[in-house]
Scaffold this active site. Sequence first.
Site, PDB file in Angstrom:
ATOM      1  N   GLY A   1       0.840  -1.185   0.000  1.00  0.00           N
ATOM      2  CA  GLY A   1       0.000   0.000   0.000  1.00  0.00           C
ATOM      3  C   GLY A   1       0.876   1.235   0.000  1.00  0.00           C
TER       4      GLY A   1
ATOM      5  N   LEU B   1       6.444   1.883   4.626  1.00  0.00           N
ATOM      6  CA  LEU B   1       7.583   2.280   3.799  1.00  0.00           C
ATOM      7  C   LEU B   1       8.209   3.582   4.302  1.00  0.00           C
ATOM      8  CD1 LEU B   1       6.133   1.433   0.266  1.00  0.00           C
ATOM      9  CD2 LEU B   1       7.822   0.141   1.569  1.00  0.00           C
TER      10      LEU B   1
ATOM     11  N   GLU C   1      -3.549   3.447   5.106  1.00  0.00           N
ATOM     12  CA  GLU C   1      -3.295   4.413   4.019  1.00  0.00           C
ATOM     13  C   GLU C   1      -4.132   5.678   4.195  1.00  0.00           C
ATOM     14  OE1 GLU C   1      -0.743   3.728   2.527  1.00  0.00           O
ATOM     15  OE2 GLU C   1      -0.666   1.578   2.855  1.00  0.00           O
TER      16      GLU C   1
HETATM   17 ZN   LIG Z   1       2.467   3.571   5.629  1.00  0.00          ZN
END
Ligand SMILES: [Zn+2]
Length: 193
Positions: free
Chosen positions: A46, A95, A137
């Site tokens: 995501g 990330l 997200e």
């Molecule tokens: Zn994230």
Amino acid sequence: MSLLPILTAPDPRLKKKSLPVLTVDDDVRRLMDDMLETMYAAPGIGLAAPQVGVLKRVIVLDIDREDVKTGPLFMANPEVIEASDEDVSYEEGCLSVPEHYSDVVRPAQVRVRYLDRDGTEQEMACEGLLATCVQHEIDHLDGILFIDHISALKRNMILRKLLKARKEKEREAAEGKSESKAPAKAEEPTPVL
Ligand SMILES: [Zn+2]
């Protein structure tokens, strides 16, 4: 399509609230495509636009697990319109918070309304990892990271380590030995969102 640089915490842009897109036009579609490519390359399952420094309410997802296979999903202006009373705890990664993982408690099922890649309004019932990922997200669009859901003590420890790792990387780059010693990567089953 092109790969976009992913911002990592602590970066002030990750704490900002993103703005809705007015229409899903070619520019938004290009952003979606670049984000998907960037997410696959990372690799992650995501990615939200503010993670690549674009403060627009756009997310992409692609979950490929034994129990859930979504294929690529593009969502503009996603919002949770229903959430279950039942909660579930998942170990999350991000990330933008590389190499740190933590259990986060969220509603087990959510219903999400969004505009798809063609600008058509859609609704989707999400459960399991998809529900976790979509909420993670959407949080990004409001400047919230998964570490904002855990204790301040643990959050600050992670942020300090990220800052230290970044400074070390900058120093190595200045000394001209960039990227020389990438540590051997352990098999990482935790979803990176
Ligand atoms: Zn994230």
